[in-house]
Scaffold this motif. Structure first.
Motif, mmCIF file in Angstrom:
data_model
loop_
_atom_site.group_PDB
_atom_site.id
_atom_site.type_symbol
_atom_site.label_atom_id
_atom_site.label_comp_id
_atom_site.label_asym_id
_atom_site.label_seq_id
_atom_site.Cartn_x
_atom_site.Cartn_y
_atom_site.Cartn_z
ATOM 1 N N SER A 41 16.077 38.416 5.181
ATOM 2 C CA SER A 41 17.089 39.380 5.625
ATOM 3 C C SER A 41 16.873 39.734 7.086
ATOM 4 C CB SER A 41 17.023 40.664 4.788
ATOM 5 O OG SER A 41 17.454 40.413 3.483
ATOM 6 N N GLY A 42 15.629 39.568 7.538
ATOM 7 C CA GLY A 42 15.305 39.800 8.941
ATOM 8 C C GLY A 42 15.244 41.261 9.307
ATOM 9 N N CYS A 43 15.016 41.494 10.569
ATOM 10 C CA CYS A 43 15.024 42.838 11.128
ATOM 11 C C CYS A 43 15.220 42.718 12.630
ATOM 12 C CB CYS A 43 13.745 43.591 10.790
ATOM 13 S SG CYS A 43 12.270 42.914 11.539
ATOM 14 N N ARG A 44 15.738 43.776 13.207
ATOM 15 C CA ARG A 44 15.901 43.768 14.657
ATOM 16 C C ARG A 44 15.364 45.057 15.245
ATOM 17 N NH1 ARG A 44 20.894 46.105 16.528
ATOM 18 N NH2 ARG A 44 22.139 46.799 14.771
ATOM 19 N N ALA A 45 14.851 44.921 16.448
ATOM 20 C CA ALA A 45 14.276 46.073 17.143
ATOM 21 C C ALA A 45 15.374 47.078 17.460
ATOM 22 C CB ALA A 45 13.589 45.608 18.423
ATOM 23 N N ARG A 46 15.059 48.350 17.234
ATOM 24 C CA ARG A 46 16.023 49.406 17.529
ATOM 25 C C ARG A 46 15.584 50.264 18.698
ATOM 26 N NH1 ARG A 46 16.623 51.471 11.432
ATOM 27 N NH2 ARG A 46 14.553 52.151 11.988
ATOM 28 N N ALA A 47 14.338 50.098 19.131
ATOM 29 C CA ALA A 47 13.813 50.888 20.247
ATOM 30 C C ALA A 47 12.948 49.978 21.121
ATOM 31 C CB ALA A 47 12.972 52.053 19.716
ATOM 32 N N MET A 48 12.744 50.383 22.363
ATOM 33 C CA MET A 48 12.001 49.512 23.270
ATOM 34 C C MET A 48 10.535 49.342 22.871
ATOM 35 S SD MET A 48 12.113 51.972 26.607
ATOM 36 C CE MET A 48 11.120 50.979 27.668
ATOM 37 N N GLU A 49 10.013 50.223 22.033
ATOM 38 C CA GLU A 49 8.625 50.093 21.574
ATOM 39 C C GLU A 49 8.478 49.070 20.454
ATOM 40 O OE1 GLU A 49 9.410 53.941 23.409
ATOM 41 O OE2 GLU A 49 10.271 53.060 21.618
ATOM 42 N N GLU A 50 9.575 48.572 19.962
ATOM 43 C CA GLU A 50 9.544 47.542 18.929
ATOM 44 C C GLU A 50 9.678 46.189 19.620
ATOM 45 O OE1 GLU A 50 12.739 48.807 16.393
ATOM 46 O OE2 GLU A 50 11.481 50.304 15.425
ATOM 47 N N LYS A 51 8.785 45.280 19.308
ATOM 48 C CA LYS A 51 8.643 44.051 20.085
ATOM 49 C C LYS A 51 9.292 42.821 19.470
ATOM 50 C CE LYS A 51 5.528 46.177 22.748
ATOM 51 N NZ LYS A 51 5.754 46.491 24.115
ATOM 52 N N TRP A 52 9.715 42.876 18.215
ATOM 53 C CA TRP A 52 10.125 41.663 17.510
ATOM 54 C C TRP A 52 11.486 41.782 16.842
ATOM 55 C CZ3 TRP A 52 7.392 37.326 18.129
ATOM 56 C CH2 TRP A 52 6.085 37.457 18.620
ATOM 57 N N ASN A 53 12.230 40.680 16.903
ATOM 58 C CA ASN A 53 13.423 40.469 16.082
ATOM 59 C C ASN A 53 13.106 39.287 15.178
ATOM 60 O OD1 ASN A 53 15.190 42.416 17.252
ATOM 61 N ND2 ASN A 53 15.477 41.052 18.994
ATOM 62 N N VAL A 54 13.492 39.402 13.925
ATOM 63 C CA VAL A 54 13.227 38.342 12.956
ATOM 64 C C VAL A 54 14.536 38.030 12.246
ATOM 65 C CG1 VAL A 54 11.913 37.694 10.890
ATOM 66 C CG2 VAL A 54 10.842 39.127 12.651
ATOM 67 N N LEU A 55 14.885 36.748 12.159
ATOM 68 C CA LEU A 55 16.098 36.364 11.466
ATOM 69 C C LEU A 55 15.931 34.999 10.823
ATOM 70 C CD1 LEU A 55 18.710 34.684 13.550
ATOM 71 C CD2 LEU A 55 16.918 35.853 14.798
ATOM 72 N N ALA A 56 16.725 34.771 9.803
ATOM 73 C CA ALA A 56 16.751 33.468 9.130
ATOM 74 C C ALA A 56 18.114 32.853 9.359
ATOM 75 C CB ALA A 56 16.476 33.623 7.641
ATOM 76 N N LEU A 154 2.226 43.746 18.850
ATOM 77 C CA LEU A 154 3.072 44.004 17.686
ATOM 78 C C LEU A 154 4.120 45.084 17.928
ATOM 79 C CD1 LEU A 154 0.378 43.967 14.880
ATOM 80 C CD2 LEU A 154 2.061 42.196 15.378
ATOM 81 N N GLY A 155 3.799 46.029 18.803
ATOM 82 C CA GLY A 155 4.677 47.167 19.027
ATOM 83 C C GLY A 155 4.558 48.165 17.899
ATOM 84 N N TYR A 156 5.406 49.158 17.948
ATOM 85 C CA TYR A 156 5.474 50.117 16.862
ATOM 86 C C TYR A 156 6.471 49.629 15.836
ATOM 87 C CZ TYR A 156 3.021 53.403 19.891
ATOM 88 O OH TYR A 156 2.110 54.011 20.687
ATOM 89 N N ARG A 157 6.360 50.208 14.666
ATOM 90 C CA ARG A 157 7.310 49.889 13.608
ATOM 91 C C ARG A 157 8.023 51.173 13.212
ATOM 92 N NH1 ARG A 157 8.454 50.260 8.494
ATOM 93 N NH2 ARG A 157 9.411 48.512 7.438
ATOM 94 N N SER A 158 9.342 51.179 13.335
ATOM 95 C CA SER A 158 10.122 52.340 12.923
ATOM 96 C C SER A 158 10.074 52.437 11.406
ATOM 97 C CB SER A 158 11.577 52.214 13.350
ATOM 98 O OG SER A 158 11.683 52.275 14.742
#
Length: 160
Positions: A41-56, A154-158
């Motif tokens: 399902s993936g995930c996308r960064a919502r803030a600048m402290e989040e470093k990764w987008n993941v998608l299939a 890794l950044g932060y995780r919301s």
């Protein structure tokens, strides 16, 4: 972050690999059906402290991209394993102008950590400690603060 699905269209940018290199060491973890569903399902960064987008793509390969640059860093292919799913093939960006690696152990940890910690929201304390150790050893800086290593990589995780 893990509840916000990512698609190619939902990302501002996604840049293809410049120099894909097969990973020498793959994570050995077996993922459950539900974990793989969430990963795909993936995930996308919502803030600048989040470093990764993941998608299939089309429910297949999973792409892990840096959120600011859009560069594809890892691609993982999953296959059936006893008790679930395992990464059976993966590539990492080999262009050091796009992504700097500390070697096979580092890439194995980063791939598993982004999926476990960032996407699934697991604490992954043992993996995070291993990552800090690998970075300290490979960088020649045993005094590097763990918080710095973990945030910069890794950044932060919301919270979902």
């Amino acid at each position: 972050m893990a509840d916000e699905s990512a698609t190619r269209d939902s990302l501002r940018r996604r840049r293809a690999f410049s120099l894909p290199r097969p990973m020498g060491v793959l994570p050995s973890r077996v993922w459950t059906d539900e974990e793989l569903r969430r990963i795909r399902s993936g995930c996308r960064a919502r803030a600048m402290e989040e470093k990764w987008n993941v998608l299939a793509e089309d429910g297949g390969d999973v792409f892990l991209c840096r959120s600011w640059t859009g560069y594809a860093v890892y691609r993982a292919s999953f296959g059936p394993a006893e008790g679930g799913w395992r990464i059976v093939e993966a590539v990492v960006e080999g262009d050091e102008e796009r992504y700097s690696s500390f070697g096979d152990a580092y890439d194995r940890l980063m791939l598993e950590l982004v999926l476990s910690f960032v996407v699934l929201g697991e604490p992954a304390a043992a993996l995070r400690a291993q990552l800090v150790d690998v970075v300290a050893e490979r960088s020649g800086r045993p005094d590097v603060p763990p918080e710095f290593v973990l945030f910069s990589l890794l950044g932060y995780r919301s919270q979902p």
